[in-house]
Design an enzyme around this catalytic site. Structure first.
Site, PDB file in Angstrom:
ATOM      1  CG  ASP A   1      -2.389  -0.993   1.260  1.00 38.28           C
ATOM      2  OD1 ASP A   1      -2.324  -2.044  -0.059  1.00 38.28           O
ATOM      3  OD2 ASP A   1      -2.230  -0.923   2.219  1.00 38.28           O
TER       4      ASP A   1
ATOM      5  N   GLY B   1       3.582  -5.085   5.803  1.00 36.80           N
ATOM      6  CA  GLY B   1       3.484  -3.579   5.361  1.00 36.80           C
ATOM      7  C   GLY B   1       5.240  -2.361   5.165  1.00 36.80           C
ATOM      8  CG  HIS B   2       4.646   1.427   7.716  1.00 36.14           C
ATOM      9  ND1 HIS B   2       5.865   2.308   8.592  1.00 36.14           N
ATOM     10  CD2 HIS B   2       4.621   2.803   7.378  1.00 36.14           C
ATOM     11  CE1 HIS B   2       6.174   3.289   8.721  1.00 36.14           C
ATOM     12  NE2 HIS B   2       5.207   4.258   7.965  1.00 36.14           N
TER      13      HIS B   2
ATOM     14  CG  HIS C   1      -2.773   3.390  -0.184  1.00 34.61           C
ATOM     15  ND1 HIS C   1      -3.800   2.225  -0.371  1.00 34.61           N
ATOM     16  CD2 HIS C   1      -2.620   3.481   1.422  1.00 34.61           C
ATOM     17  CE1 HIS C   1      -4.979   2.094   1.070  1.00 34.61           C
ATOM     18  NE2 HIS C   1      -3.944   2.676   2.144  1.00 34.61           N
TER      19      HIS C   1
ATOM     20  CB  THR D   1      -2.966   2.541   9.363  1.00 36.60           C
ATOM     21  OG1 THR D   1      -2.517   1.379   9.295  1.00 36.60           O
ATOM     22  CG2 THR D   1      -2.507   2.838  11.519  1.00 36.60           C
TER      23      THR D   1
ATOM     24  CD  GLU E   1      -3.655  -9.479   9.412  1.00 36.92           C
ATOM     25  OE1 GLU E   1      -4.087 -10.375   7.805  1.00 36.92           O
ATOM     26  OE2 GLU E   1      -3.212  -8.765   9.471  1.00 36.92           O
TER      27      GLU E   1
ATOM     28  NE  ARG F   1       6.671  15.834  -6.463  1.00 32.95           N
ATOM     29  CZ  ARG F   1       7.897  15.882  -6.988  1.00 32.95           C
ATOM     30  NH1 ARG F   1       7.856  15.388  -8.018  1.00 32.95           N
ATOM     31  NH2 ARG F   1       8.353  16.268  -6.209  1.00 32.95           N
TER      32      ARG F   1
ATOM     33  NE  ARG G   1      -8.139   3.392   4.206  1.00 34.69           N
ATOM     34  CZ  ARG G   1      -8.195   3.081   5.566  1.00 34.69           C
ATOM     35  NH1 ARG G   1      -7.321   2.173   5.683  1.00 34.69           N
ATOM     36  NH2 ARG G   1      -9.080   3.743   6.330  1.00 34.69           N
TER      37      ARG G   1
ATOM     38  N   GLY H   1       2.218  -3.562  11.936  1.00 36.16           N
ATOM     39  CA  GLY H   1       3.080  -2.665  13.406  1.00 36.16           C
ATOM     40  C   GLY H   1       4.445  -3.508  13.177  1.00 36.16           C
TER      41      GLY H   1
ATOM     42  CG  HIS I   1      -7.085  -1.309   2.690  1.00 35.96           C
ATOM     43  ND1 HIS I   1      -6.761  -0.850   4.384  1.00 35.96           N
ATOM     44  CD2 HIS I   1      -8.324  -1.337   2.759  1.00 35.96           C
ATOM     45  CE1 HIS I   1      -7.970  -1.078   4.436  1.00 35.96           C
ATOM     46  NE2 HIS I   1      -8.876  -1.224   3.503  1.00 35.96           N
TER      47      HIS I   1
HETATM   48  N1  PXP Z   1      -3.491  -6.208   8.263  1.00 38.84           N
HETATM   49  C1  PXP Z   1      -3.929  -5.626   8.251  1.00 38.84           C
HETATM   50  C2  PXP Z   1      -5.472  -5.963   7.883  1.00 38.84           C
HETATM   51  C3  PXP Z   1      -3.663  -4.511   7.951  1.00 38.84           C
HETATM   52  O1  PXP Z   1      -4.581  -3.446   7.984  1.00 38.84           O
HETATM   53  C4  PXP Z   1      -2.209  -3.803   7.690  1.00 38.84           C
HETATM   54  C5  PXP Z   1      -2.724  -2.067   7.442  1.00 38.84           C
HETATM   55  O2  PXP Z   1      -2.710  -2.367   5.845  1.00 38.84           O
HETATM   56  C6  PXP Z   1      -1.946  -4.811   8.059  1.00 38.84           C
HETATM   57  C7  PXP Z   1      -1.943  -6.204   8.104  1.00 38.84           C
HETATM   58  C8  PXP Z   1       0.070  -4.200   7.495  1.00 38.84           C
HETATM   59  O3  PXP Z   1       0.642  -3.503   8.845  1.00 38.84           O
HETATM   60  P1  PXP Z   1       1.823  -2.295   8.752  1.00 38.84           P
HETATM   61  O4  PXP Z   1       1.781  -1.380   7.576  1.00 38.84           O
HETATM   62  O5  PXP Z   1       1.860  -2.183   9.898  1.00 38.84           O
HETATM   63  O6  PXP Z   1       2.762  -3.821   8.410  1.00 38.84           O
END
Ligand code: PXP
Length: 239
Positions: A9, A213-214, A50, A100, A151, A18, A45, A192, A43
């Site tokens: 994402d 992800g992040h 994004h 988020t 999850e 941009r 949204r 996270g 995701h």
């Molecule tokens: N799982 C779900 C359901 C999420 O919504 C997210 C964030 O989009 C993630 C995992 C990944 O989280 P992070 O970006 O903090 O690693």
């Protein structure tokens, strides 16, 4: 071995800043799969902040790894999932103002909708995962929904860092995972997670898959910085 679904994402977040075409989340997805990720999460949204509809279509065309589409409980998203047919859909709550996904699904409030969406998705051959807080009551309610995966939301664990509260959060996650196992639902985890906090998490329960992800996208920017600057300097030299 725990499998990794990489959430791309935030590659799209950077592109949207941009409004152009770079960086391309699908190119990032290919690199993540080349590096050994078992799947890619996106995701889509409601506000399209994004990931865009075209990204979802292009990711489907790639046909590599497990495509996991995170989606809110709306008719629009259900229609898109049924058309695109990812291998998996993860049902998540969505609030317009949040930075988020802040918490897991409220199954007490949305149980009927979740059961309907699970049935429609599973009928179309799409495995369904529910994003849930490691709350004992919520975990129990997952049993009647038809979802085959849950999850577990690890955000609270990730947010407390290395404190005694982390131990409590880990115990909550472990209890939720064991209960899901007992209910015949496969536990996954995400939100996270980072290189620093995945170790203690996997010590308390051997999750089959984590969604991250992040921290990966953030790290990718830093480890790629030198090469990107060198490439630019080479381009300047060759002038
Ligand atoms: N799982 C779900 C359901 C999420 O919504 C997210 C964030 O989009 C993630 C995992 C990944 O989280 P992070 O970006 O903090 O690693």
């Amino acid at each position: 071995m725990t499998e990794l679904s990489v959430n791309v994402d935030h590659v799209a977040t950077l592109r949207q800043a941009r409004g152009g075409t770079e960086p391309d989340p699908i190119e990032a997805a290919k690199l993540a799969l080349d590096a050994g990720a078992s799947g890619i999460t996106v995701h889509l949204r409601e506000d399209r902040r994004h990931v865009q509809d075209e990204d979802v279509t292009r990711l489907r065309t790639l046909r590599r790894g497990v495509m996991n589409l995170e989606m809110a409980l709306t008719d629009e998203m259900l229609g898109i999932a049924l058309r695109v047919k990812p291998e998996r859909a993860t049902l998540v709550p969505e609030k317009r103002q949040e930075l988020t996904t802040e918490g897991g699904l409220d199954l007490k409030r949305h149980g009927a909708r979740v059961r309907d969406d699970c049935a429609r998705l599973e009928e179309a051959g799409i495995a369904v995962s529910l994003f849930l807080d490691p709350d004992p009551e919520t975990i129990q309610t997952a049993a009647g929904t038809g979802a085959t995966i849950v999850e577990i939301h690890t955000g609270a664990y990730a947010n407390v860092g290395r404190t005694s509260a982390a131990k409590r959060e880990l115990q909550r996650i472990r209890a939720a995972a064991l209960e899901l196992e007992r209910l015949g639902i496969q536990p996954h985890a995400g939100h996270g997670l980072s290189v620093e906090n995945v170790g203690p998490l996997l010590e308390i329960y051997p999750f089959a898959e984590l969604a991250i992800g992040h921290s990966i996208i953030s790290r990718a920017i830093l480890v790629g910085m030198k090469q990107a600057v060198r490439e630019m300097l080479d381009a300047l030299k060759s002038r």
